[in-house]
Design a protein around this motif. Structure first.
Motif, short mmCIF file in Angstrom:
data_model
loop_
_atom_site.label_atom_id
_atom_site.label_comp_id
_atom_site.label_asym_id
_atom_site.label_seq_id
_atom_site.Cartn_x
_atom_site.Cartn_y
_atom_site.Cartn_z
N ALA A 1 18.56 60.69 33.70
CA ALA A 1 19.09 59.43 33.18
C ALA A 1 20.61 59.41 33.31
CB ALA A 1 18.70 59.24 31.72
N PHE A 2 21.21 60.57 33.11
CA PHE A 2 22.67 60.67 33.22
C PHE A 2 23.12 60.38 34.65
CE2 PHE A 2 26.57 63.51 33.39
CZ PHE A 2 27.35 62.69 32.59
N SER A 3 22.37 60.94 35.59
CA SER A 3 22.67 60.70 36.99
C SER A 3 22.53 59.21 37.34
CB SER A 3 21.73 61.56 37.85
OG SER A 3 21.90 61.29 39.20
N SER A 4 21.49 58.58 36.81
CA SER A 4 21.31 57.14 37.06
C SER A 4 22.42 56.32 36.42
CB SER A 4 19.98 56.64 36.48
OG SER A 4 18.93 57.45 36.91
N LEU A 5 22.80 56.73 35.21
CA LEU A 5 23.88 56.01 34.52
C LEU A 5 25.17 56.11 35.34
CD1 LEU A 5 24.82 54.56 31.86
CD2 LEU A 5 25.51 56.81 31.03
N TYR A 6 25.42 57.29 35.87
CA TYR A 6 26.61 57.48 36.71
C TYR A 6 26.55 56.54 37.91
CZ TYR A 6 30.23 59.60 39.55
OH TYR A 6 31.37 59.78 40.32
N ASP A 7 25.40 56.53 38.58
CA ASP A 7 25.27 55.69 39.77
C ASP A 7 25.47 54.21 39.46
OD1 ASP A 7 24.76 57.96 41.24
OD2 ASP A 7 22.58 57.71 41.22
N ALA A 8 24.98 53.81 38.29
CA ALA A 8 25.04 52.38 37.95
C ALA A 8 26.42 51.93 37.48
CB ALA A 8 23.99 52.07 36.87
N THR A 9 27.22 52.85 36.96
CA THR A 9 28.45 52.41 36.30
C THR A 9 29.74 53.02 36.83
OG1 THR A 9 28.17 54.15 34.61
CG2 THR A 9 27.23 51.99 34.12
N SER A 10 29.65 54.04 37.69
CA SER A 10 30.87 54.77 38.04
C SER A 10 31.85 53.95 38.87
CB SER A 10 30.53 56.08 38.76
OG SER A 10 29.78 55.83 39.92
N ALA A 11 31.35 53.01 39.67
CA ALA A 11 32.28 52.23 40.49
C ALA A 11 33.15 51.34 39.60
CB ALA A 11 31.52 51.38 41.52
N LYS A 12 32.53 50.75 38.57
CA LYS A 12 33.31 49.94 37.64
C LYS A 12 34.32 50.80 36.90
CE LYS A 12 33.25 46.27 36.61
NZ LYS A 12 34.14 45.40 37.38
N LEU A 13 33.88 51.94 36.40
CA LEU A 13 34.79 52.78 35.61
C LEU A 13 35.88 53.42 36.48
CD1 LEU A 13 32.48 54.49 32.96
CD2 LEU A 13 33.43 52.19 33.03
N PHE A 14 35.53 53.73 37.73
CA PHE A 14 36.55 54.27 38.62
C PHE A 14 37.59 53.19 38.91
CE2 PHE A 14 37.94 55.95 42.94
CZ PHE A 14 38.63 57.03 42.42
N GLY A 15 37.13 51.95 39.06
CA GLY A 15 38.05 50.83 39.23
C GLY A 15 39.04 50.74 38.08
N VAL A 16 38.52 50.91 36.87
CA VAL A 16 39.38 50.83 35.67
C VAL A 16 40.39 52.00 35.65
CG1 VAL A 16 39.40 50.98 33.14
CG2 VAL A 16 37.73 49.51 34.28
N CYS A 17 39.88 53.22 35.89
CA CYS A 17 40.78 54.39 35.88
C CYS A 17 41.89 54.24 36.93
CB CYS A 17 40.00 55.67 36.18
SG CYS A 17 38.81 56.11 34.91
N LEU A 18 41.46 53.78 38.12
CA LEU A 18 42.41 53.65 39.22
C LEU A 18 43.43 52.55 38.92
CD1 LEU A 18 42.74 55.12 41.85
CD2 LEU A 18 41.25 53.44 42.94
N ARG A 19 42.98 51.49 38.29
CA ARG A 19 43.88 50.41 37.95
C ARG A 19 44.96 50.89 36.96
NH1 ARG A 19 44.82 44.64 37.29
NH2 ARG A 19 46.86 44.81 36.34
N VAL A 20 44.52 51.66 35.96
CA VAL A 20 45.48 52.14 34.96
C VAL A 20 46.39 53.22 35.55
CG1 VAL A 20 45.73 53.35 32.74
CG2 VAL A 20 43.96 51.60 33.01
N LEU A 21 45.81 54.16 36.28
CA LEU A 21 46.58 55.33 36.71
C LEU A 21 47.27 55.15 38.05
CD1 LEU A 21 44.00 57.95 35.47
CD2 LEU A 21 46.38 57.82 34.71
N ASN A 22 46.70 54.27 38.87
CA ASN A 22 47.29 53.99 40.16
C ASN A 22 47.50 55.25 40.99
OD1 ASN A 22 48.18 52.20 41.98
ND2 ASN A 22 49.89 51.42 40.77
N ASN A 23 46.60 56.16 40.86
CA ASN A 23 46.71 57.42 41.58
C ASN A 23 45.29 57.99 41.71
OD1 ASN A 23 46.62 60.43 41.54
ND2 ASN A 23 48.85 60.25 41.61
N ARG A 24 44.88 58.16 42.94
CA ARG A 24 43.47 58.50 43.17
C ARG A 24 43.06 59.84 42.58
NH1 ARG A 24 39.29 56.47 46.30
NH2 ARG A 24 39.84 54.35 46.89
#
Lengths: 180, 229
Positions: free
Chosen positions: A21-44
């Motif tokens: 379930a954790f793996s599925s949760l990651y697949d379903a949500t990581s692109a959105k959360l990575f977008g947020v992290c990248l937007r705030v940090l501006n550093n890959r």
């Protein structure tokens, strides 16, 4: 399309240490959360590290998710955004607050990545439209770029006190708009 | 920091807290209040929800695969997804036994005897190292779950507790504490019963009497879903 209910069910199973379930949760949500992290940090590379921390936090805290009363994406975005801001503040302490404008990087999302976003405008956008452009911008900068009152005062060339009053008024106006 | 404009009081303070705009002292004193003030926590939650909409607008960007690998490594080895019940040769024998059982069920059905009182689905709960194995069988007609220990007992001074996460539910529901040395029959409340077949069961180790909080407090040893018999 993963629905809100799907994500809630995944979180409930993650609370019971269900790795798949954790793996599925990651697949379903990581692109959105990575977008947020990248937007705030501006550093890959920093965004990648924080994203990893975000999911470890989610793994450990999934059992307390339901008491927040949040929708699953609100909860996940809040975790991602908070850890990103913590990282940003730590970076500023380390570098003695070097102006972040200097490290604007080229790994902002490319046009095709931007194009996949925004299927529906959130209600908050309409309410931000009701604010003066600069004020709406200041709210977004505080949330998505982690700007401090000092950063904002500098940007809009007003004293810090004035900035604080400004932003507080904008926030209350925003809340009133969203709750009417 | 500055003279706060107190016109909006806690409402604005909560928003500033969520935005991380408070300085260290303000933040500390706000957090001290937060721990004992439920209304203040409600304000914070509301601002989190309101402002998270800004996060929803941020474009999705797929992270590289290495992040997922690191994340999965960080939370420990993947649980084997349910050891196949009776693998290999025993499976064949098991299959024959099931076929035999089906014949009996069919017969008893024809005769109208014992219908509905047989388990209709079953889940095998086995811990990662197989040191604890429990089999949960469900008799739908009576809303009963029978949990039989196959291997392992709870650690000294602890008990096993059975949980159900119904499909789509956000939190596990306790089905009860298990006997430490034999089968346990659990009558599932009527309102929960329909969710059992498609739900997930889990077993955790808990203090005597079961979890004091209503959610698992000890380690979750195994989770499983039901399969029709």
């Amino acid at each position: 399309m993963t629905t809100r209910d799907d994500i809630e069910a995944m979180i409930a199973r993650v609370a019971l240490r269900d790795h798949s379930a954790f793996s599925s949760l990651y697949d379903a949500t990581s692109a959105k959360l990575f977008g947020v992290c990248l937007r705030v940090l501006n550093n890959r590379s920093e965004a990648e590290e924080v994203l990893q921390d975000v999911y470890v936090r989610v793994w450990n805290k999934a059992g307390t998710y339901s008491v927040t009363g949040h929708s699953p994406m609100t909860w996940l975005i809040t975790v991602a955004r908070n850890l990103s801001i913590d990282r940003l503040r730590a970076r500023e302490t380390r570098t003695g607050g070097i102006d972040r404008a200097l490290d604007i990087v080229d790994d902002r999302p490319g046009p095709e990545e931007v194009a996949v976003a925004r299927s529906a405008r959130a209600a908050i956008d309409d309410c931000l439209d009701e604010l003066d452009t600069a004020r709406a911008d200041a709210v977004k900068r505080a949330y998505l770029d982690g700007d401090t009152y000092k950063d904002l005062a500098h940007r809009y060339d007003v004293p810090v006190n004035t900035m604080r009053t400004w932003l507080r008024r904008s926030l209350i106006k925003l809340r009133d708009c969203l709750t009417r | 920091m500055t003279d706060p404009d107190d016109t909006f009081g806690d409402e604005a303070l909560a928003a500033e807290y969520v935005l991380h705009l408070l300085d260290a002292d303000e933040r500390r004193s706000f957090e001290a209040r937060l721990s004992r003030d439920q209304d203040l926590r409600a304000l914070v939650h509301r601002w989190e929800a309101l402002l998270a909409q800004l996060g929803e607008d941020v474009p999705d960007i797929a992270p590289p695969q290495r992040v997922k690998t690191a994340v999965l490594d960080a939370v420990g080895p993947p649980r084997k997804t349910g050891r196949r019940f009776l693998p290999g040769w025993p499976a064949l024998l098991g299959g024959l036994a099931v076929a035999g059982l089906a014949a009996i069920v069919l017969l008893t059905n024809v005769l109208g005897v014992g219908r509905d009182l047989e388990p209709a689905f079953r889940a095998e709960l086995s811990s990662e190292d197989q040191s604890v194995v429990l089999v949960a069988s469900v008799i739908p007609a009576t809303h009963e779950i029978i949990v039989e220990p196959v291997a392992g007992t709870p650690p000294a001074g602890r008990v096993f507790e059975l949980w159900l996460i119904a499909e789509g539910a956000t939190a596990p529901v306790s089905l009860g504490v298990l006997e430490s040395d034999g089968p346990t029959r659990i009558r599932v409340p009527d309102e929960i019963a329909p969710g059992v077949r498609t739900g997930t069961v889990a077993v955790s180790d808990e203090p005597p009497g079961g979890s004091p909080t209503g959610v698992p407090t000890g380690s979750v040893l195994a989770t499983a879903t039901f399969e029709d018999l």
